[in-house]
Design a protein around this motif. Sequence first.
Motif, PDB file in Angstrom:
ATOM      1  N   CYS A 297      25.955  10.701 -20.615  1.00 58.11           N
ATOM      2  CA  CYS A 297      24.611  11.093 -21.028  1.00 58.11           C
ATOM      3  C   CYS A 297      23.758  11.284 -19.779  1.00 58.11           C
ATOM      4  N   VAL A 298      23.168  12.454 -19.638  1.00 57.57           N
ATOM      5  CA  VAL A 298      22.427  12.776 -18.426  1.00 57.57           C
ATOM      6  C   VAL A 298      20.936  12.945 -18.731  1.00 57.57           C
ATOM      7  N   GLU A 299      20.124  12.154 -18.049  1.00 57.16           N
ATOM      8  CA  GLU A 299      18.671  12.348 -18.089  1.00 57.16           C
ATOM      9  C   GLU A 299      18.305  13.313 -16.967  1.00 57.16           C
ATOM     10  N   MET A 300      17.500  14.334 -17.290  1.00 60.03           N
ATOM     11  CA  MET A 300      17.142  15.329 -16.280  1.00 60.03           C
ATOM     12  C   MET A 300      15.646  15.639 -16.357  1.00 60.03           C
ATOM     13  N   PRO A 301      14.807  14.664 -16.057  1.00 66.13           N
ATOM     14  CA  PRO A 301      13.361  14.885 -16.188  1.00 66.13           C
ATOM     15  C   PRO A 301      12.826  15.921 -15.201  1.00 66.13           C
ATOM     16  N   ILE A 302      11.914  16.748 -15.714  1.00 69.65           N
ATOM     17  CA  ILE A 302      11.142  17.673 -14.878  1.00 69.65           C
ATOM     18  C   ILE A 302       9.705  17.569 -15.366  1.00 69.65           C
ATOM     19  N   HIS A 303       8.908  16.753 -14.683  1.00 67.83           N
ATOM     20  CA  HIS A 303       7.537  16.490 -15.133  1.00 67.83           C
ATOM     21  C   HIS A 303       7.528  16.100 -16.617  1.00 67.83           C
ATOM     22  N   GLN A 304       8.461  15.227 -17.007  1.00 66.74           N
ATOM     23  CA  GLN A 304       8.647  14.940 -18.419  1.00 66.74           C
ATOM     24  C   GLN A 304       7.581  14.016 -18.988  1.00 66.74           C
ATOM     25  N   ASP A 305       7.198  14.260 -20.218  1.00 70.36           N
ATOM     26  CA  ASP A 305       6.276  13.387 -20.934  1.00 70.36           C
ATOM     27  C   ASP A 305       6.903  11.994 -21.030  1.00 70.36           C
ATOM     28  N   SER A 306       6.119  10.954 -20.754  1.00 63.94           N
ATOM     29  CA  SER A 306       6.648   9.581 -20.702  1.00 63.94           C
ATOM     30  C   SER A 306       7.253   9.141 -22.034  1.00 63.94           C
ATOM     31  N   ASN A 307       6.705   9.620 -23.149  1.00 61.26           N
ATOM     32  CA  ASN A 307       7.244   9.240 -24.454  1.00 61.26           C
ATOM     33  C   ASN A 307       8.655   9.792 -24.652  1.00 61.26           C
ATOM     34  N   GLN A 308       8.881  11.003 -24.183  1.00 59.40           N
ATOM     35  CA  GLN A 308      10.217  11.594 -24.286  1.00 59.40           C
ATOM     36  C   GLN A 308      11.211  10.806 -23.441  1.00 59.40           C
ATOM     37  N   VAL A 309      10.783  10.417 -22.245  1.00 63.96           N
ATOM     38  CA  VAL A 309      11.646   9.645 -21.350  1.00 63.96           C
ATOM     39  C   VAL A 309      11.990   8.302 -21.978  1.00 63.96           C
ATOM     40  N   THR A 310      10.996   7.643 -22.521  1.00 64.40           N
ATOM     41  CA  THR A 310      11.209   6.323 -23.134  1.00 64.40           C
ATOM     42  C   THR A 310      12.158   6.400 -24.310  1.00 64.40           C
ATOM     43  N   ARG A 311      11.972   7.410 -25.165  1.00 65.26           N
ATOM     44  CA  ARG A 311      12.861   7.560 -26.321  1.00 65.26           C
ATOM     45  C   ARG A 311      14.299   7.827 -25.881  1.00 65.26           C
ATOM     46  N   GLY A 312      14.457   8.681 -24.877  1.00 61.64           N
ATOM     47  CA  GLY A 312      15.795   8.979 -24.380  1.00 61.64           C
ATOM     48  C   GLY A 312      16.481   7.749 -23.811  1.00 61.64           C
ATOM     49  N   GLN A 313      15.747   6.959 -23.063  1.00 66.76           N
ATOM     50  CA  GLN A 313      16.311   5.753 -22.464  1.00 66.76           C
ATOM     51  C   GLN A 313      16.662   4.712 -23.528  1.00 66.76           C
ATOM     52  N   GLU A 314      15.823   4.623 -24.562  1.00 65.14           N
ATOM     53  CA  GLU A 314      16.115   3.707 -25.669  1.00 65.14           C
ATOM     54  C   GLU A 314      17.414   4.097 -26.357  1.00 65.14           C
ATOM     55  N   HIS A 315      17.589   5.385 -26.582  1.00 65.52           N
ATOM     56  CA  HIS A 315      18.807   5.859 -27.242  1.00 65.52           C
ATOM     57  C   HIS A 315      20.040   5.606 -26.384  1.00 65.52           C
ATOM     58  N   ILE A 316      19.950   5.904 -25.096  1.00 62.68           N
ATOM     59  CA  ILE A 316      21.093   5.698 -24.208  1.00 62.68           C
ATOM     60  C   ILE A 316      21.487   4.228 -24.165  1.00 62.68           C
ATOM     61  N   ALA A 317      20.492   3.338 -24.055  1.00 65.62           N
ATOM     62  CA  ALA A 317      20.769   1.899 -24.008  1.00 65.62           C
ATOM     63  C   ALA A 317      21.460   1.437 -25.287  1.00 65.62           C
ATOM     64  N   GLN A 318      20.990   1.930 -26.424  1.00 62.82           N
ATOM     65  CA  GLN A 318      21.591   1.553 -27.702  1.00 62.82           C
ATOM     66  C   GLN A 318      23.018   2.079 -27.804  1.00 62.82           C
TER      67      GLN A 318
END
Length: 263
Positions: A52-73
Amino acid sequence: MQTEKVIDHIVNWLKEYATNAKMDGFVLGISGGIDSALTSSLCAKTGLRVLCVEMPIHQDSNQVTRGQEHIAQLKNRFANVSDVKVDLTPVFEGFKAEIPTTTDDSFLDLSLANTRARLRMTTLYFFAGLHRYLVAGTGNKVEDFGVGFFTKYGDGGVDLSPIADLLKSEVYELAHALEVPTSILNAAPTDGLFGDSRTDEDQIGASYDELEWAMKMIEDGKQINDFEGRKRTVFEIYTRLNRANQHKMKPIPVCNIPITLKK
């Protein structure tokens, strides 16, 4: 829909395809949205390796948080899942600094949004080549074959599309069954390509439920004059986007040279 049987069907299809291709697993981008969450969950269930690859580009913090929550789960539930973060913001800014300035910025925002998607595609194929993985697409049926709501050679540049025959409502049904985090299930769909909070509905002008309705009406042979009010508006939006984005949905046109000209 027979949810569990559909899940098993997709998982078996993914595993069989990867095995026949002699590849070792899957790689995909995690955006914090429902489609990538479902796709990564389905890939994880194959038992093959999933990156699973996170690739932020000036990403909204809520999107980042949701993605990280999903990856951790997902990592907590599946030992075959790993993750990596590649901050593409400096790459994107470097690209912007090198391209010529223009006084006509009518399509500048859209062009840069598509550039973000293509930088991410390039990144995914780097990891795919490195690990012998397949790039798993995250587009659903409405996006891929209805209104063409994806970037050509961006999120549309993939090796296989496990959920492209699922309507958005069916994506939610499967995601719920696979225990995708509630924060993602409840979030408004967004492509996250503009660095702000605009949703897919803001961009398209219609919700996915409305677009699914229009798609069904087309299949039933309905015409614009069969509707009025909001239904007419939605039908018009769907048909306009479907027509304009056919170049994304059809194979690349090839100029066939008459054999007489080759002699």
